[in-house]
Enzyme design. Structure first.
Site, mmCIF file in Angstrom:
data_model
loop_
_atom_site.group_PDB
_atom_site.id
_atom_site.type_symbol
_atom_site.label_atom_id
_atom_site.label_comp_id
_atom_site.label_asym_id
_atom_site.label_seq_id
_atom_site.Cartn_x
_atom_site.Cartn_y
_atom_site.Cartn_z
ATOM 1 N N CYS A 2 46.588 55.584 22.792
ATOM 2 C CA CYS A 2 46.422 54.134 22.823
ATOM 3 C C CYS A 2 45.330 53.714 21.846
ATOM 4 C CB CYS A 2 46.056 53.585 24.198
ATOM 5 S SG CYS A 2 47.235 54.007 25.458
ATOM 6 N N ARG A 27 47.709 56.451 17.197
ATOM 7 C CA ARG A 27 47.183 56.764 18.531
ATOM 8 C C ARG A 27 48.225 56.577 19.635
ATOM 9 N NH1 ARG A 27 41.763 57.119 18.646
ATOM 10 N NH2 ARG A 27 41.798 56.754 20.878
ATOM 11 N N TRP A 74 50.295 54.572 24.208
ATOM 12 C CA TRP A 74 50.903 55.887 24.443
ATOM 13 C C TRP A 74 50.962 56.018 25.957
ATOM 14 C CZ3 TRP A 74 49.679 60.546 26.830
ATOM 15 C CH2 TRP A 74 50.477 61.636 26.465
ATOM 16 N N ASN A 100 42.258 51.773 26.952
ATOM 17 C CA ASN A 100 42.661 53.098 26.486
ATOM 18 C C ASN A 100 41.996 54.109 27.412
ATOM 19 O OD1 ASN A 100 41.420 55.075 23.699
ATOM 20 N ND2 ASN A 100 43.080 55.532 25.069
ATOM 21 N N GLY A 101 42.806 54.912 28.100
ATOM 22 C CA GLY A 101 42.225 55.904 29.006
ATOM 23 C C GLY A 101 43.078 56.024 30.250
ATOM 24 N N GLU A 487 50.884 78.182 13.468
ATOM 25 C CA GLU A 487 50.734 76.820 12.938
ATOM 26 C C GLU A 487 52.047 76.348 12.293
ATOM 27 O OE1 GLU A 487 48.889 74.432 13.291
ATOM 28 O OE2 GLU A 487 49.055 73.179 11.523
ATOM 29 N N LYS A 491 54.128 73.071 13.478
ATOM 30 C CA LYS A 491 54.479 71.970 12.566
ATOM 31 C C LYS A 491 55.971 71.674 12.668
ATOM 32 C CE LYS A 491 51.429 70.544 11.874
ATOM 33 N NZ LYS A 491 50.088 70.888 12.154
ATOM 34 N N GLU A 494 56.915 70.053 16.170
ATOM 35 C CA GLU A 494 56.402 68.723 16.501
ATOM 36 C C GLU A 494 57.035 67.619 15.669
ATOM 37 O OE1 GLU A 494 52.193 67.971 15.868
ATOM 38 O OE2 GLU A 494 52.158 69.350 14.198
ATOM 39 N N HIS A 510 59.067 93.511 20.869
ATOM 40 C CA HIS A 510 58.840 93.483 22.318
ATOM 41 C C HIS A 510 59.548 92.309 22.979
ATOM 42 C CE1 HIS A 510 56.000 96.766 21.932
ATOM 43 N NE2 HIS A 510 55.575 96.146 20.843
ATOM 44 N N LYS A 609 48.076 60.915 17.886
ATOM 45 C CA LYS A 609 47.139 61.636 17.022
ATOM 46 C C LYS A 609 45.878 62.043 17.775
ATOM 47 C CE LYS A 609 45.740 62.988 12.940
ATOM 48 N NZ LYS A 609 46.371 64.255 12.548
HETATM 49 C C1 F6R Z 1 49.252 69.165 15.569
HETATM 50 C C2 F6R Z 1 48.112 68.370 15.943
HETATM 51 C C3 F6R Z 1 47.545 68.556 17.304
HETATM 52 C C4 F6R Z 1 46.014 68.477 17.237
HETATM 53 C C5 F6R Z 1 45.426 68.551 18.652
HETATM 54 C C6 F6R Z 1 43.911 68.558 18.624
HETATM 55 O O1 F6R Z 1 49.661 68.909 14.268
HETATM 56 O O2 F6R Z 1 47.643 67.567 15.183
HETATM 57 O O3 F6R Z 1 47.950 69.755 17.865
HETATM 58 O O4 F6R Z 1 45.545 69.528 16.459
HETATM 59 O O5 F6R Z 1 45.873 67.457 19.391
HETATM 60 O O6 F6R Z 1 43.410 67.408 18.027
HETATM 61 P P1 F6R Z 1 41.956 67.346 17.451
HETATM 62 O O7 F6R Z 1 41.866 68.296 16.315
HETATM 63 O O8 F6R Z 1 41.784 65.922 17.013
HETATM 64 O O9 F6R Z 1 41.027 67.726 18.555
#
Ligand code: F6R
Length: 614
Positions: A2, A27, A74, A100-101, A487, A491, A494, A510, A609
């Protein structure tokens, strides 16, 4: 999770609020809404979906007010819908609030209010909060500021709130606990944002509200900050914002993610600029110097983070153990905070977070501090909560990362962590000057090598076209490139919604090998380093089961190239630095596949984000 925006001044609030929301859409983007003070009433416009949907709806109506609050959501309590969108208005129609929260005790407050005759039109905790504030105001017969303060002392949870009364639209009250809130100070106007991006073009002067603080904002008056619990007044600290507008715009790219992938040479360079000094053969990191003794004598380092930042911690585990010979444990923030971990006095906790707001990482930090540990933060957002909560730290200088999928923040984190590993190795006398210097010199040319990898863009786009319809994918790596396999898989899943798993290559036998058939793309991170021969065998094992191998190899590769279906080359570098190069093709692969599948790369479904709820 949010985003909130507020404005009070002499301009029309609506365009400022809507542009602010668009910048905060990273957000959350389930629904959005604005409330404007106009003609003695509160005009509320809300719509499910992206901010543009709400904007169109509002523009068909009156949007003339010059006090307003706005929200992009969100969903936590209640699914995305027009009804659940914020702002929420109290039963009397006087108060309007964005939040937000999460209000954890919202159900008991709701029951209490229902008992007093209050009715609810949404499933949100926010509607409960605005009515609870109204209830307290009526009970106490007090001004809004006091009602907000008293109500919040009875609330359990996390919040950044922005509220005004339609009968006193010359004042907005804001408060914060656990979720971020920044106040922008203009001439005869004030701005509010979950971060500073909504008001960058209007002012560079900002106050970051701290946890447990609230403030009253009027267009012209000084900002008066008080503690929510004690009502004690606090002197505000005004920060000069360093960000510029250009850095938060797309600059000709279709998506922020692609812009940010392309910004990596600069982001890595900016992250080591002034710290990595190849001519002098040294690294200077002030946060590290300050605590040099502590690091020298550390028995153990615990790294805590979530998501992609957790992957950079995993890369660092290899580097710290290799160069500094300190035992490292890597913990998800969410697990660490709820265990009863053993934290000793010579342990150091390193918390890694792009946003600096991730609730679980933040809670892990608080817990580690309470246990007496020194906590070092690595954040990308200056002034963020984590950067303020930690004893010392180092910023990554990646610049604002807006695409939800983290790219340049990851490589910048790995850059900081690599410098730390090298410096700690030196401080602890663990490796030779020549090895140290060789690594420094090589790190200084990594941005150029990243540029070289980016030149493979079209080749990677073609490969992506062949696998865009896959339902599953496996990513394999070894050593310092095992976290890169994780990673790469993250990517892909997501942003393209293809199920993908990362594994240490040897673990394939395994279990996951059972999945391999002619439809399974297997991405093997196989640069020419200590694990190369073993990876050659792993590639052959995949091929023997007719899997399709996409291999990331070093230029001049002689073996993997013979069995892989596709190879993507990276320039030669030292093994410890390969993650900074091998991750780039994986970012591009997921980007192109997602675009080809018609996904909204910057706003993947269900994600946000900044994860400020646990
Ligand atoms: C994936 C991604 C998330 C963040 C995670 C932690 O691409 O961006 O997995 O890495 O939510 O966020 P931060 O780094 O802001 O604590």
């Amino acid at each position: 999770m949010c985003g909130i925006v507020g404005y009070i001044g002499d301009r029309k609030a609506f365009p400022i609020l809507v542009n602010g929301l668009k910048r905060l859409e990273y957000r959350g983007y389930d629904s959005s809404g604005v409330a404007l003070a106009q003609d003695g009433e509160i005009a509320v416009y809300k719509k499910q979906g992206m901010v543009v949907a709400m904007e169109e709806h509002a523009l068909a109506n009156n949007t003339s007010g010059s006090t307003g609050i706005a929200h992009t959501r969100w969903a936590t309590h209640g699914q995305p819908s027009d009804e659940n969108a914020h702002p929420h208005v109290s039963n009397s129609g006087n108060l309007v609030l964005v939040h937000n929260g999460i209000i954890e005790n919202y159900q008991s407050l709701k029951d209490l209010l229902k008992g007093k005759g209050y009715t609810f039109h949404s499933e949100t905790d926010t509607e409960v909060l605005v009515n609870f504030i109204e209830y307290v105001q009526k009970e106490e017969g007090c001004k809004l500021r006091k009602a907000v303060r008293l109500a919040l002392t009875q609330v359990i949870g996390a919040y950044a709130v922005c509220i005004y009364d339609k009968n006193r639209p010359e004042e907005i009250v804001v408060a914060k606990l656990g979720s971020p809130l920044v106040i922008g100070l203009g001439v005869n106007e004030k701005f509010v944002g979950s971060d500073a991006t909504p008001f960058l073009e209007y002012t560079k002067d900002a106050i970051y509200l701290e946890d447990g603080e609230m403030a009253c904002l009027t267009a012209e008056g000084e900002v008066s900050i008080r503690m929510i619990e004690s009502d004690v007044s606090v002197d505000p600290t005004i920060h000069a914002l360093q960000m510029d507008l250009e850095s938060i715009e797309k600059g000709g790219y279709d998506y922020f993610m692609m812009k940010e992938i392309y910004e990596q040479p600069r982001a890595i360079y900016d992250t080591f600029r002034g710290r990595l000094l190849p001519e002098q053969g040294m690294i200077k990191m002030s946060g590290l110097e300050e605590y040099a003794d502590k690091f020298r004598n550390a028995d153990r380092i615990i790294m805590t983070a979530c998501g992609t930042s957790w992957h950079s911690a995993l890369v660092a585990e290899y580097l710290f153990e290799e160069f500094a010979r300190i035992p490292v444990e890597v913990e998800y923030g969410s697990e660490f905070r709820y265990r009863n971990p053993i934290i000793r006095k010579n342990d150091i906790v390193i918390a890694i977070s792009q946003s600096g707001e991730t609730a679980d990482t933040l809670a892990a930090i608080k817990m580690a501090k309470a246990a007496g540990a020194m906590v070092f933060g690595i954040c990308n957002v200056p002034g963020s909560t984590i950067s303020r909560e930690t004893h010392a730290g180092a910023y990554t200088h990646a610049g604002p990362e807006i695409g939800v999928a983290s790219t340049k923040a990851f490589t910048s984190q790995v850059t900081v962590l690599t410098m730390m590993a090298l410096e700690l190795g030196k401080i602890r006398g663990e490796f030779s000057t020549s090895e140290y210097r060789a690594l420094i010199n090589e790190l200084s040319v990594i941005p150029k090598k990243v540029e070289k990898v980016l030149e493979s863009k079209e080749h990677i786009e073609k490969i992506s076209g062949l696998y865009k319809d896959a339902s599953n994918a496996l990513y394999l790596g070894r050593g310092v490139n095992f976290p890169i396999a994780l990673e790469g898989a993250l990517k892909l899943k997501e942003i393209s919604y293809i199920h993908a798993e990362g594994y240490p290559a040897a673990e394939m036998k395994h279990g996951p090998i059972a999945l391999i058939d002619e439809n399974m793309p297997v991405v093997v991170v196989a640069p020419n380093n200590g694990h190369y021969e073993k990876l050659v065998s792993n590639v052959q094992e995949v091929k023997a089961r007719e899997g399709k191998v996409i291999a990331i190899v070093t230029e001049g590769d002689t073996e993997v190239i013979n069995s892989a279906d596709h190879v993507i080359e990276i320039p030669e570098t030292l093994e410890a630095l390969t993650p900074l190069l091998t991750v780039i093709p994986l970012q591009l692969l997921s980007y192109y596949i997602a675009v080809m599948r018609g996904c909204d790369v910057d706003r993947p479904r269900n994600l946000a984000k900044s994860v400020t709820v646990e």
